[in-house]
Design an enzyme around this catalytic site. Structure first.
Site, PDB file in Angstrom:
ATOM      1  N   ASP A 228       0.819  -1.221   0.000  1.00 42.59           N
ATOM      2  CA  ASP A 228       0.000   0.000   0.000  1.00 42.59           C
ATOM      3  C   ASP A 228       0.851   1.269   0.000  1.00 42.59           C
ATOM      4  O   ASP A 228       0.454   2.295   0.560  1.00 42.59           O
ATOM      5  CB  ASP A 228      -0.940   0.015   1.222  1.00 42.59           C
ATOM      6  CG  ASP A 228      -1.913  -1.146   1.214  1.00 42.59           C
ATOM      7  OD1 ASP A 228      -2.261  -1.609   0.116  1.00 42.59           O
ATOM      8  OD2 ASP A 228      -2.322  -1.595   2.305  1.00 42.59           O
ATOM      9  N   ASP A 229       2.017   1.197  -0.637  1.00 42.05           N
ATOM     10  CA  ASP A 229       2.930   2.338  -0.599  1.00 42.05           C
ATOM     11  C   ASP A 229       3.368   2.772  -1.995  1.00 42.05           C
ATOM     12  O   ASP A 229       4.319   3.539  -2.132  1.00 42.05           O
ATOM     13  CB  ASP A 229       4.163   1.974   0.246  1.00 42.05           C
ATOM     14  CG  ASP A 229       4.855   3.199   0.816  1.00 42.05           C
ATOM     15  OD1 ASP A 229       4.162   4.196   1.088  1.00 42.05           O
ATOM     16  OD2 ASP A 229       6.088   3.162   0.974  1.00 42.05           O
TER      17      ASP A 229
END
Length: 284
Positions: A228-229
């Site tokens: 999620d980065d």
């Protein structure tokens, strides 16, 4: 062909006169510019440009345009990517059990809103096969477990290659792709059900409710090895209140997920997103 356009994306070291030089290159070859967007990242010393012009009447033949753009990029000490608006990429949609994002994307493709082809949907559960059948889209179920993850990803990579897929979209796939998978197939867009960087990982709506937030959102981003980065493409939000329960946050959040993913995919397909230094410039 009369409506087709050429899209040039350029990232190069910044210096005076670049806008004039790029526009001049298009004009010198008889191009009629429709859109021109530029950005200078002063901290990085980089110049980013997206120029779109009419293909009909352009002096460089279509089949040699990519090579000409590459030469232009090398001359400016940067990198150039060239695209055509009438190219519709082959995009595989990944799903699990939740249907809202998948159904929304299939409807937008069917209505002509998203300029892409969907050769297949890949899921790790069989639940959404009837939905895909109603749209006439081939459905392949590849179950994934901790013990079979490597074999499952190998099967998925084979499917992507067989179907000449250029981009994968995780429409609530709910599986973490391995670094080996992403090394072999890096073009992946994901929808995460929180306003990143807040509430990364699992159950973000539950954690948002625990914190009593007044705003929740969804984030569409490119997938990287860091969970999620990846570079963010699009984010949407909706207000919540103290009267909302977790189920209300989930219900409202699904609307933001659909919208964020569809907007991000459209931006990507229209070549309005440029990735650099782990972030994006979005010329919307």
């Amino acid at each position: 062909m009369s409506d087709a356009t050429v899209i040039l994306q350029m990232i190069c070291p910044d210096r005076p006169g670049l806008v004039s030089e790029l526009a001049g290159w298009v004009a010198a070859n008889g191009g009629s510019i429709r859109h021109a967007d530029h950005h200078t990242d002063a901290g990085a010393g980089l110049f980013l440009s997206r120029i779109e012009w009419q293909l009909q009447g352009f002096g460089i033949p279509r089949d040699v345009l990519p090579e000409a753009a590459q030469s232009l990029g090398e001359r400016l000490g940067g990198e150039a990517q060239l695209h055509f608006s009438d190219d519709h990429p082959r995009v595989a949609l990944f799903a699990s059990k939740q249907s809202h994002c998948l159904q929304d994307l299939l409807w937008r493709v069917q209505s002509g809103e998203l300029p892409m082809q969907v050769p297949l949907v890949i899921a790790n559960h069989p639940d959404l096969e009837p939905l895909c059948a109603s749209f006439g889209i081939p459905f392949v179920c590849v179950p994934v477990s901790r013990d079979t993850k490597a074999e499952a990803e190998q099967r998925i990579l084979e499917l992507l290659e067989q179907n000449k897929v250029e981009l994968a979209v995780l429409a609530k796939y709910m599986q973490v792709l391995s670094s080996d998978f992403l090394e072999r197939f890096p073009q992946v867009i994901n929808i995460h059900h929180s306003f990143l960087p807040a509430f990364k990982g699992a159950q973000p709506y539950h954690r948002a409710w625990d914190r009593g937030v007044k705003l929740i959102g969804a984030t569409a981003h490119y997938v990287t090895e860091d969970l999620d980065d990846g570079p963010i493409i699009q984010q949407t939000t909706v207000s919540v209140s103290h009267r909302d329960e977790v189920e209300d946050l989930i219900r409202k959040g699904r609307d933001t997920e659909r919208l964020a993913l569809a907007r991000a995919l459209r931006l990507h397909l229209r070549r309005q997103v440029m990735v650099y230094r782990g972030r994006t410039a979005v010329f919307a």
